[in-house]
Enzyme design. Sequence first.
Site, PDB file in Angstrom:
ATOM      1  N   ASP A 158       4.591   0.726  12.284  1.00 23.62           N
ATOM      2  CA  ASP A 158       3.480   0.110  11.693  1.00 23.62           C
ATOM      3  C   ASP A 158       2.916  -1.355  12.087  1.00 23.62           C
ATOM      4  OD1 ASP A 158       2.802   2.399  10.359  1.00 23.62           O
ATOM      5  OD2 ASP A 158       3.493   1.552   8.347  1.00 23.62           O
ATOM      6  N   ARG A 189      -4.040  10.847   4.410  1.00 19.60           N
ATOM      7  CA  ARG A 189      -3.094  11.802   4.611  1.00 19.60           C
ATOM      8  C   ARG A 189      -1.727  11.533   3.353  1.00 19.60           C
ATOM      9  NH1 ARG A 189      -2.102  14.517   8.999  1.00 19.60           N
ATOM     10  NH2 ARG A 189       0.243  14.700   8.220  1.00 19.60           N
ATOM     11  N   LYS A 238       0.801  -1.117  -0.052  1.00 12.24           N
ATOM     12  CA  LYS A 238      -0.200  -0.041  -0.034  1.00 12.24           C
ATOM     13  C   LYS A 238       1.015   1.410  -0.006  1.00 12.24           C
ATOM     14  CE  LYS A 238      -1.639   1.710   4.051  1.00 12.24           C
ATOM     15  NZ  LYS A 238      -1.488   3.071   4.425  1.00 12.24           N
ATOM     16  N   ASN A 239       1.715   1.316   0.903  1.00 11.58           N
ATOM     17  CA  ASN A 239       2.834   2.595   0.988  1.00 11.58           C
ATOM     18  C   ASN A 239       3.617   2.724  -0.055  1.00 11.58           C
ATOM     19  OD1 ASN A 239       1.105   3.100   3.347  1.00 11.58           O
ATOM     20  ND2 ASN A 239       2.419   2.571   4.599  1.00 11.58           N
ATOM     21  N   VAL A 257       8.573   6.629  16.869  1.00  5.95           N
ATOM     22  CA  VAL A 257       8.061   7.506  15.542  1.00  5.95           C
ATOM     23  C   VAL A 257       6.581   8.198  15.778  1.00  5.95           C
ATOM     24  CG1 VAL A 257       7.698   7.197  13.097  1.00  5.95           C
ATOM     25  CG2 VAL A 257       9.173   5.719  14.364  1.00  5.95           C
ATOM     26  N   ARG A 302       0.443  14.890  13.050  1.00  5.34           N
ATOM     27  CA  ARG A 302       1.366  14.620  11.862  1.00  5.34           C
ATOM     28  C   ARG A 302       1.688  15.533  10.750  1.00  5.34           C
ATOM     29  NH1 ARG A 302      -0.931   8.807   9.334  1.00  5.34           N
ATOM     30  NH2 ARG A 302       1.177   8.998   8.103  1.00  5.34           N
ATOM     31  N   ARG A 362      -8.365  -0.085   4.597  1.00  2.00           N
ATOM     32  CA  ARG A 362      -7.524   1.089   3.974  1.00  2.00           C
ATOM     33  C   ARG A 362      -6.396   0.411   3.537  1.00  2.00           C
ATOM     34  NH1 ARG A 362      -6.653   6.276   7.354  1.00  2.00           N
ATOM     35  NH2 ARG A 362      -5.485   6.423   5.503  1.00  2.00           N
ATOM     36  N   CYS A 364      -4.991  13.276  13.196  1.00  2.00           N
ATOM     37  CA  CYS A 364      -4.947  12.003  12.761  1.00  2.00           C
ATOM     38  C   CYS A 364      -4.980  11.068  14.072  1.00  2.00           C
ATOM     39  CB  CYS A 364      -3.630  11.688  12.097  1.00  2.00           C
ATOM     40  SG  CYS A 364      -3.363   9.791  11.674  1.00  2.00           S
TER      41      CYS A 364
HETATM   42  C1  EPZ Z   1       4.489   6.672   6.324  1.00  2.00           C
HETATM   43  O1  EPZ Z   1       3.732   7.946   7.091  1.00  2.00           O
HETATM   44  C2  EPZ Z   1       3.343   5.707   6.197  1.00  2.00           C
HETATM   45  N1  EPZ Z   1       2.392   6.335   5.459  1.00  2.00           N
HETATM   46  C3  EPZ Z   1       2.975   5.468   7.636  1.00  2.00           C
HETATM   47  O2  EPZ Z   1       1.986   4.496   7.602  1.00  2.00           O
HETATM   48  C4  EPZ Z   1       4.181   4.976   8.576  1.00  2.00           C
HETATM   49  O3  EPZ Z   1       3.476   4.771   9.742  1.00  2.00           O
HETATM   50  C5  EPZ Z   1       5.141   6.076   8.751  1.00  2.00           C
HETATM   51  O4  EPZ Z   1       5.604   6.447   7.430  1.00  2.00           O
HETATM   52  C6  EPZ Z   1       6.480   5.924   9.545  1.00  2.00           C
HETATM   53  O5  EPZ Z   1       7.171   4.662   8.774  1.00  2.00           O
HETATM   54  C7  EPZ Z   1       2.501   6.003   4.181  1.00  2.00           C
HETATM   55  O6  EPZ Z   1       3.512   5.912   3.677  1.00  2.00           O
HETATM   56  C8  EPZ Z   1       1.166   6.426   3.435  1.00  2.00           C
HETATM   57  P1  EPZ Z   1       6.704  10.193   8.401  1.00  2.00           P
HETATM   58  P2  EPZ Z   1       4.451   9.610   7.048  1.00  2.00           P
HETATM   59  O7  EPZ Z   1       6.446  11.614   7.890  1.00  2.00           O
HETATM   60  O8  EPZ Z   1       5.370   9.331   5.934  1.00  2.00           O
HETATM   61  C9  EPZ Z   1       7.472  13.317  11.849  1.00  2.00           C
HETATM   62  C10 EPZ Z   1       0.102   3.192   7.763  1.00  2.00           C
HETATM   63  O9  EPZ Z   1      -0.360   2.640   8.803  1.00  2.00           O
HETATM   64  N2  EPZ Z   1       7.228  14.385  10.948  1.00  2.00           N
HETATM   65  O10 EPZ Z   1       7.978   9.286   8.199  1.00  2.00           O
HETATM   66  O11 EPZ Z   1       3.339  10.603   7.105  1.00  2.00           O
HETATM   67  C11 EPZ Z   1       5.851  12.684  12.033  1.00  2.00           C
HETATM   68  O12 EPZ Z   1       5.214  13.197  13.070  1.00  2.00           O
HETATM   69  C12 EPZ Z   1       0.744   4.516   7.705  1.00  2.00           C
HETATM   70  O13 EPZ Z   1       0.219   2.769   6.793  1.00  2.00           O
HETATM   71  C13 EPZ Z   1       7.485  15.546  11.307  1.00  2.00           C
HETATM   72  O14 EPZ Z   1       7.719  16.046  12.326  1.00  2.00           O
HETATM   73  O15 EPZ Z   1       5.155   9.555   8.280  1.00  2.00           O
HETATM   74  C14 EPZ Z   1       6.506  11.405  12.705  1.00  2.00           C
HETATM   75  O16 EPZ Z   1       6.639  11.412  14.072  1.00  2.00           O
HETATM   76  C15 EPZ Z   1       0.415   5.200   9.137  1.00  2.00           C
HETATM   77  N3  EPZ Z   1       7.458  16.617  10.529  1.00  2.00           N
HETATM   78  C16 EPZ Z   1       7.887  11.131  11.827  1.00  2.00           C
HETATM   79  O17 EPZ Z   1       8.212  12.229  11.507  1.00  2.00           O
HETATM   80  C17 EPZ Z   1       6.855  16.457   8.920  1.00  2.00           C
HETATM   81  O18 EPZ Z   1       6.871  17.207   8.139  1.00  2.00           O
HETATM   82  C18 EPZ Z   1       7.712  10.109  10.918  1.00  2.00           C
HETATM   83  O19 EPZ Z   1       6.533  10.609   9.946  1.00  2.00           O
HETATM   84  C19 EPZ Z   1       6.588  15.124   8.456  1.00  2.00           C
HETATM   85  C20 EPZ Z   1       6.829  14.170   9.601  1.00  2.00           C
END
Ligand code: EPZ
Length: 442
Positions: free
Chosen positions: A315, A94, A22-23, A337, A123, A407, A118
């Site tokens: 995840d 998202r 998916k991702n 995370v 996020r 999803r 969320c």
């Molecule tokens: C991706 O989300 C995945 N989603 C998530 O899977 C997954 O949990 C996550 O990566 C971590 O591996 C998709 O790929 C669609 P991040 P993403 O930006 O990219 C912080 C699922 O269940 N952060 O890597 O949105 C954030 O808050 C989903 O399939 C900032 O501070 O996650 C988090 O603590 C849920 N500022 C950390 O970084 C930003 O601008 C990692 O988030 C962006 C993120």
Amino acid sequence: MDIFRIQGGNRLSGSVKISGSKNGALPVLFASLLCDGPVELRNVPTELRDIKTTLKILETLGARSEVGEYGSVNIQIQDVSSTCADYELVSAMRASICCLGPLLARRGEARVSLPGGCSIGDRPVELHTRGMEALGAEVSIENGYVVARAAQLKGSTVYLSGPMGSTVLGTQNVMMAAVGAEGETVIEGAACEPEVQATAGFLRAMGVAVEGDGTPVIRIEGRGRLDQGGGLGGGSFGIPPDRIETGTYLLAGAIAGDKVTIEGCNPSENLALLDLLNRIGVSVEVGTSTMTVQGVESVAPVDISMLPYPAFPTDLQGPLMALLCLGRGVSIITDKVFPDRFNHLSELRRFGARVRKEGPTAIIEGGAPLSGAKVMASDLRASACLVLAGLVADGMTEVYRIYHLDRGYERMEEKLRKLGAEVERLSEKELEQDREMELAQG
Ligand code: EPZ
């Protein structure tokens, strides 16, 4: 809203085939906005709700898509005039923030609704927008939308590590924007997740020079001025297997399996999980694209943190917690995370599990007997945790709001049934009818 009804206690055996990631697929679908020529994708998990939502967003952005058999999706961009991704669709998912990069690169402008809150915690997307600014875009927040404009993006060094490490979607977003920049972009502090490699693989298949994906430094050779009618030529790409679905079935096998084989997976992407299973006493036989797990009665307790790849993935935190409820002592899980991603915890207590949260840490006193309960799914991976607990709990479990599960897990009830689990999907109406029948029968 559908419900899963699970009769716990059946031992699982046989094999389960893993779907496309998916991702991995979501950003690749958005990357098709960079192309003028036809795009052919294979192994897309087309039954997932997030994939359907993405195809709808692409349609509003001028892309015609056809879904065929075995996960094939053909996409053709017909109209490049729209630059706006609306709140209604973006708020459902998202990952749609990922149209920011390709719209900016191909159309010189993007208006993308801010995804908003969320259930797994805060996020933010400031790393995405800072990345676009580093490439020369002007970015502002207007009426709940991220608005980005650039007459011409310029290749640059972009640093993408934030307070919680790097950002997966942010890295993919900036990679896509960088395709339309003049000159080379170097992303430092890039996410190393396999899904980033999928985006890089797609871009390479479309003829873009990308290097370093899978490491914290990624280099992209920009094509310059895509917005002047020079979109990428198109091509064909296969989505890799879903490592989180793989991990979820490995954990299901450990919890409730006699012997379960996971087919069509990539074991090298699940090394942190394999290492943990080995440490807590779960035996897994690893092949090239298969893994066979032997179920256990109980596991050794463990202290583990969720961290970016290649460490243990956030995840799988929920599904892992279901297994650690079978621990012979106290286990500790810290999610570094998403420190608030513990919605499943209070629902697990309804099964009788002894779990509690202290800050970003969950403490699980293993060994409490689990009994079936009515529980509420609150997000995708929390749903998987509850389903896994239901497989091993004594008696009947009903998991409500299964749309969260839909999803990210294709036909989970069918896949589990094929392994011998007693799981049925009921609409609320069917459940109501069943109840009335039971009452009538006394
Ligand atoms: C991706 O989300 C995945 N989603 C998530 O899977 C997954 O949990 C996550 O990566 C971590 O591996 C998709 O790929 C669609 P991040 P993403 O930006 O990219 C912080 C699922 O269940 N952060 O890597 O949105 C954030 O808050 C989903 O399939 C900032 O501070 O996650 C988090 O603590 C849920 N500022 C950390 O970084 C930003 O601008 C990692 O988030 C962006 C993120």
